[in-house]
Design a protein around this motif. Sequence first.
Motif, PDB file in Angstrom:
ATOM      1  N   ASP A 120      -3.066   7.724 -17.389  1.00  0.00           N
ATOM      2  CA  ASP A 120      -2.776   7.846 -18.826  1.00  0.00           C
ATOM      3  C   ASP A 120      -4.031   7.437 -19.560  1.00  0.00           C
ATOM      4  O   ASP A 120      -4.460   6.304 -19.475  1.00  0.00           O
ATOM      5  CB  ASP A 120      -1.608   6.905 -19.171  1.00  0.00           C
ATOM      6  N   THR A 121      -4.650   8.382 -20.252  1.00  0.00           N
ATOM      7  CA  THR A 121      -5.858   7.976 -20.968  1.00  0.00           C
ATOM      8  C   THR A 121      -5.680   8.159 -22.466  1.00  0.00           C
ATOM      9  O   THR A 121      -4.889   8.993 -22.923  1.00  0.00           O
ATOM     10  CB  THR A 121      -7.111   8.774 -20.521  1.00  0.00           C
ATOM     11  N   GLY A 122      -6.408   7.365 -23.220  1.00  0.00           N
ATOM     12  CA  GLY A 122      -6.317   7.463 -24.671  1.00  0.00           C
ATOM     13  C   GLY A 122      -7.673   7.191 -25.300  1.00  0.00           C
ATOM     14  O   GLY A 122      -8.331   6.199 -24.985  1.00  0.00           O
ATOM     15  N   ASN A 164      -9.844   4.574 -23.174  1.00  0.00           N
ATOM     16  CA  ASN A 164      -9.080   3.680 -22.317  1.00  0.00           C
ATOM     17  C   ASN A 164      -8.384   4.508 -21.242  1.00  0.00           C
ATOM     18  O   ASN A 164      -7.589   5.387 -21.557  1.00  0.00           O
ATOM     19  CB  ASN A 164      -8.039   2.937 -23.183  1.00  0.00           C
TER      20      ASN A 164
HETATM   21  N1  SER Z   1      -1.873   4.076 -23.274  1.00  0.00           N
HETATM   22  C1  SER Z   1      -3.260   3.748 -23.441  1.00  0.00           C
HETATM   23  C2  SER Z   1      -3.640   3.472 -24.864  1.00  0.00           C
HETATM   24  O1  SER Z   1      -2.895   3.788 -25.742  1.00  0.00           O
HETATM   25  C3  SER Z   1      -4.101   4.879 -22.935  1.00  0.00           C
HETATM   26  O2  SER Z   1      -3.643   6.083 -23.447  1.00  0.00           O
HETATM   27  O3  SER Z   1      -4.685   2.934 -25.106  1.00  0.00           O
END
Ligand code: SER
Length: 571
Positions: A205-207, A182
């Motif tokens: 911000d990636t996750g 994401n």
């Molecule tokens: N904040 C977003 C998530 O937690 C991307 O890091 O999915």
Amino acid sequence: MESKEIRKKFLEFFEKRGHKVVPSSSLIPDDPSVLLTTAGMQQFKLYYIGKADPSKDFGAKNTASIQKSFRTSDIDEVGDDSHDTFFEMLGNFSFGGYFKKEAIQYGYDFFKEMSLPIDFVTVFGGDKEVPADEESEKFWKELGVKKVEKRGREDNFWGPTGNEGPCGPTTEIYVNGVEIWNIVFNQYYQESNKTLKPLEQNGVDTGMGFERLAMVLQKKKNIFETDLFAPFLELIPKEIPDRQKRIIVDHLRGSTFLLADGLRPSNKEAGYILRRLMRRVFVYEKLYKIPTHIYDAIIHDIVHEYGEFYQELLRENNAVREEFKKEGEKFYKTLERGLKELEKISEISSVSAFKLYETYGLPFEIIKELGGQKAATLTRDGFDEEFKKHQEISRAGLEKKFGGHGLILDTGELKAANKEELKKVTRLHTATHLLNAALRKVLGQDIRQDGSDITAERTRFDFTFPRKLTPEEVKMIEELVNSAVEKNMQVIKEEMDYQDAIKSGALHFFKEKYPGRVNVYTVSDPKTGEIFSKELCGGPHVSHTGEIGRFKIIKEESSSAGVRRIRAVVE
Ligand code: SER
């Protein structure tokens, strides 16, 4: 590829591209508006809004981390193929450094380096407030990704965590049909009153869920077969069903990490979450007669497997195991008292079983199993029936009794953790009745409810219908509900015999079992006598529809073959 190597590759990839690797923050956040850390960006909130200087603190405007995270939203789904409570999240972040083009390029290049083919990606499709993310769509296409799906707020807009904070549109990468990464573009700040203000600097911000990434890289069918879970699962006796094995390992892993970050089991807030995790595994220990040293052995292995990456586990090793033991002893004491009581009863009916549950916390499985012959006639249905009756009786006194901690309402359909949430789910609940009625008015009388689930955030309603709804139909349904809200209709409860209720044409949910006497809720316009909705239901509801507020459908999608799913909110 072993998970250790994945960790290394990820961090090296971003280090090489000018990111400073930052350690995970604690699972117990500084931010008092959230109970636990749920995302990698939480520790960076101040950098996004310009209140802290990344160059000063990290020597760079970009960082990368592997963050310990915990999400309670999925707690009841743990044990299926993809849900867990504690997990790790790989992320790269930028605070005014780079933006969409680079973030997408990095995502693309990392997957290439890992030889992971991208299935498709999604981008934000736009709404009244925020324009469609055409730039991201263009960048993906330039990279040769053909399938770019546009989605709405529910899917492709992140944040904020807590009451307010940075947020923005997202683009998500899918592999084998599973969402893996994401990528959030923090362009806005959401105030506590929900208004969006553009941020002065753009943020990234990636996750990426580590367990899911490991699953696709290790070519496993589910996260539990990866090396992040499998070695611990092997320590549990074979006879125990798979689902329970998974729950045990997930909950032990979560408890270990939470304890190492200093959380202790209690009856409120995050402490209560920890207590629930621990008590559930103790119940299984008793129920399946798991030898007492097994949990300690699993915790020992978790500490040592993960200790290399999370020093606090090694440092707190003794405290973790001590606390775990202490909570177990406390639980077993209550359990013993309950079992003594159980011995005194000559035949265990559903009423006495429920009493044991209510007073001593003995779950159904334990009563059935340890009650032996005495519990021969006790059935799950009978117990559930008793449970339901009790919920109806106690609903009125709920808030007083629980003082606002833990779940104060959980009917299966409705869930609320405190007074404020109770108000919200009550509004959403009445709105759901209006929705059910409006669906019939627009789509015909044949549709049937197939399920519903209401939290403080939204209502989710499933119903049988063979095709996707048109935007016009969605709009009409929404407007019908809002017209009932605007007329401030009255909501009246009547108790009657089940058969009479059905004869009166009250809607009911065919999957639900109802007692002989039922409550029927009717929503009608006192001025014109128009009956808008009539449904069998346990409540609670608002007394006038005006209390609901504006009703908004945020998503209409397929839930399974021939079943549609609507998610809606009230504002
Ligand atoms: N904040 C977003 C998530 O937690 C991307 O890091 O999915």
